[in-house]
Design an enzyme around this catalytic site. Structure first.
Site, mmCIF file in Angstrom:
data_model
loop_
_atom_site.group_PDB
_atom_site.id
_atom_site.type_symbol
_atom_site.label_atom_id
_atom_site.label_comp_id
_atom_site.label_asym_id
_atom_site.label_seq_id
_atom_site.Cartn_x
_atom_site.Cartn_y
_atom_site.Cartn_z
ATOM 1 N N CYS A 84 73.106 -35.828 -14.456
ATOM 2 C CA CYS A 84 71.843 -36.303 -15.011
ATOM 3 C C CYS A 84 71.961 -37.819 -15.064
ATOM 4 O O CYS A 84 72.863 -38.378 -14.432
ATOM 5 C CB CYS A 84 71.530 -35.651 -16.366
HETATM 6 C C1 RB5 Z 1 66.406 -38.291 -18.277
HETATM 7 O O1 RB5 Z 1 65.657 -39.406 -18.268
HETATM 8 C C2 RB5 Z 1 67.760 -38.500 -18.899
HETATM 9 O O2 RB5 Z 1 67.625 -38.485 -20.287
HETATM 10 C C3 RB5 Z 1 68.703 -37.437 -18.419
HETATM 11 O O3 RB5 Z 1 68.827 -37.525 -17.037
HETATM 12 C C4 RB5 Z 1 70.118 -37.516 -18.960
HETATM 13 O O4 RB5 Z 1 70.636 -38.799 -18.875
HETATM 14 C C5 RB5 Z 1 70.347 -36.920 -20.274
HETATM 15 O O5 RB5 Z 1 71.463 -36.927 -20.790
#
Ligand code: RB5
Length: 150
Positions: free
Chosen positions: A66
């Site tokens: 993420c």
């Molecule tokens: C999304 O914008 C972001 O919050 C996600 O990709 C991640 O970093 C969450 O931990």
């Protein structure tokens, strides 16, 4: 080795590069999504199916992305049988497997660049659990905890 990958929008582009890299290295890659860029998508929708596939043995190792890697690691570790680590350095990429039998590798696609990401994933996939008694003892304590919550 069968490797599962998953990413939300924060890791979507890097996931494509990782999948291509892994296939070029001969790994069988199962992609749990996202399958298209959607800036409103949610990491649990992709990371949890990957984590369940790890827990059931459908794939042997997982890579979850993420933006920061935090959400991916929190989500993956909710599934019993998953030992996910948020990794941005080479030492932890192999030591997490050797000592802790880490089976899901999480990283933040907004934290490190693609060249380091590929090197870290290569290191993670090449590493093997040592099987040392002290490490098995520690993992057994986690296993007890998982059973208490199921
Ligand atoms: C999304 O914008 C972001 O919050 C996600 O990709 C991640 O970093 C969450 O931990």
């Amino acid at each position: 080795m069968r490797v599962g990958i998953a990413a939300d929008h924060g890791g979507f582009v890097l996931k494509g590069e990782i999948a291509e890299f892994l296939r070029s290295k001969g790994y069988e890659v199962e992609d749990f999504g996202a399958y298209h860029m959607d800036s409103a998508d949610d990491y649990p929708d992709f990371v949890i199916p990957l984590a369940r596939a790890i827990a059931s043995g459908i794939v042997e190792r997982g890579v979850a992305l993420c933006g920061s890697g935090v959400g991916a690691s929190v989500a993956a570790n909710k599934v019993p049988g998953v030992r996910a680590g948020l990794i941005h350095d080479v030492f932890s990429a192999h030591q997490g497997v050797e000592d802790d039998d880490m089976n899901v590798f999480c990283l933040g696609a907004r934290v490190i660049g693609p060249a380091l990401a590929l090197e870290l994933i290569n290191t993670f996939l090449a590493a093997k659990f040592s099987g040392a008694v002290r490490h098995k003892r520690r993992l057994a304590k986690l296993h007890v905890l998982e059973n208490e919550h199921n």
